[in-house]
Design an enzyme around this catalytic site. Structure first.
Site, mmCIF file in Angstrom:
data_model
loop_
_atom_site.group_PDB
_atom_site.id
_atom_site.type_symbol
_atom_site.label_atom_id
_atom_site.label_comp_id
_atom_site.label_asym_id
_atom_site.label_seq_id
_atom_site.Cartn_x
_atom_site.Cartn_y
_atom_site.Cartn_z
ATOM 1 C CE1 TYR A 23 12.912 53.546 37.274
ATOM 2 C CE2 TYR A 23 12.401 53.552 34.972
ATOM 3 C CZ TYR A 23 13.461 52.735 36.447
ATOM 4 O OH TYR A 23 14.251 53.528 35.988
ATOM 5 C CB THR B 226 10.199 55.198 31.505
ATOM 6 O OG1 THR B 226 10.164 53.616 32.492
ATOM 7 C CG2 THR B 226 11.371 55.326 31.389
ATOM 8 C CE LYS B 227 6.510 50.666 33.826
ATOM 9 N NZ LYS B 227 7.735 50.062 33.976
ATOM 10 C CB VAL B 228 1.458 56.454 30.778
ATOM 11 C CG1 VAL B 228 0.238 57.537 30.060
ATOM 12 C CG2 VAL B 228 1.732 54.901 29.200
#
Length: 373
Positions: free
Chosen positions: A182, A184-186
């Site tokens: 997604y 916003t993930k790292v």
């Protein structure tokens, strides 16, 4: 200057690399299950020292596929109460019944005591969630309990890209690990997910499930109740480019986290979630617990007045209190209820500047003095 809750980092070189890949993909006409998907799978597996990886359309799809492979239909699956809705939804969509378990206040993750209390004669699997990018030191004990009962352990590693415990990467503690990409993930692929496993059987089953359960890509015979869980070549190209920065992103976040932890030590009563011994987290979230009696909404509003937006909690409402899941609730889970109600997440980005870190600390200190003083 405002400090956002999250920031997605694609530099000029990355954008150029993605554009070149998109041109190649569109020219070839191979838009799904092609060479970019294979490259992304190989790179992600290598980054986590895993033998096999299977790319899918989302982290939720990865979880559901894993649950379908281990066979949870008509049976119970233990899920920590403090996790995202998708963890329980994947259980339900795979035909299982979520059984909510309490968590540890020091890790926000499923605890051994919580697992023992939630086990039933019908338990088929346990989902361990690595909240905020920290792997609980109880992981080996949780695996031992599962092995003793003949129960599958599945890792919801949606937050845990590049995380290790005792030198082992997320995705290596259970039969399979499910990751999310997604935005916003790292690291992200825009949308997407990945399964990691050491089992060739799991790999092969996952490949069947992601492509409508077809026995082969070109044949129209269906051998599993799969779905359209493929990852597009376009998303795979984005994911592979972003993945190149995983180590740098993790180290950048860890550097910010060290500064936060050192500076917040002066705020009596505000307790950061510290990294367990032997754990190397990615600090997907920087979590801190407010003291009892401090109004979280007031605190977040006060911080926002200084131009700092605190990111979303992990999570503000436990699963057994979610309106759509109340039929599966079975009494209070006091630790999960407490930590869900009291924590905040400070902004932490993979390219965070020192002046932004200073602004966050100034805003948090002032708000804390005003609200908790």
């Amino acid at each position: 200057m405002a400090v956002p809750a999250a920031r997605i980092v694609f530099g000029p070189q990355d954008r150029a690399a993605v554009a070149d890949a998109v041109t190649e993909i569109l020219t070839s006409g191979a838009l799904t299950l092609g060479p970019y998907t294979e490259r992304f799978e190989s790179s992600f597996a290598a980054a986590h020292r895993a033998p096999h990886a299977v790319a899918v359309s989302s982290g939720t799809a990865a979880l559901e596929i894993a649950l379908r492979i281990v066979g949870v239909s008509g049976r119970d699956v233990v899920v920590p109460a403090n996790t995202f809705y998708a963890t329980a939804a994947a259980v339900i969509h795979a035909g299982g019944r979520p059984v909510f378990a309490d968590v540890s206040a020091s890790t926000f993750a499923l605890s051994a005591a919580g697992l023992k209390a939630a086990l039933t004669p019908s338990t088929a699997a346990v989902v361990l969630v690595h909240i905020g990018g920290l792997i609980t030191p109880e992981t080996d004990e949780l695996r031992r309990l599962c092995d003793e009962q003949g129960i599958a352990l599945i890792e919801d590693a949606a937050h845990a890209h590049g995380c290790t415990y005792d030198g082992r990467f997320a995705g290596s503690f259970g039969q399979v690990g499910a990751f999310s990409f997604y935005p916003t993930k790292v690291t992200t692929s825009g949308e997407g997910g990945m399964l990691l496993t050491s089992s060739e059987q799991f790999r092969d089953e996952a490949r069947l499930y992601r492509d409508q359960g077809k026995g082969s890509f070109s044949a129209n015979h269906h051998v599993r109740h799969g779905s359209a869980w493929r990852l597009s070549e376009l998303n795979a190209a984005v994911g592979e480019v972003h993945l190149r920065h995983l180590e740098d992103f993790v180290e950048a976040r860890r550097r910010v986290a060290r500064t936060y932890t050192a500076e917040l030590a002066g705020l009596d009563g505000l307790r950061p979630l510290t990294e367990p011994e032997k754990c190397r987290g990615n600090f997907y979230k920087y979590i801190a617990l407010l003291p009892h009696g401090v109004d979280r909404t007031r605190f977040k509003t006060a911080v926002a007045e200084s131009g700092v937006r605190l990111s979303g909690e992990v999570y503000d409402l436990p699963l057994h209190h979610q309106p759509v899941l109340t039929e599966y609730a079975d009494g209070p889970l006091p630790v999960a209820e407490d930590v869900c109600a009291r924590h905040v997440c400070l902004p932490i980005h993979s390219d965070m500047h020192d002046d932004e870190v200073d602004q966050v600390l100034t805003a948090v200190s002032a708000a804390y003095a005003a609200v908790a003083g």
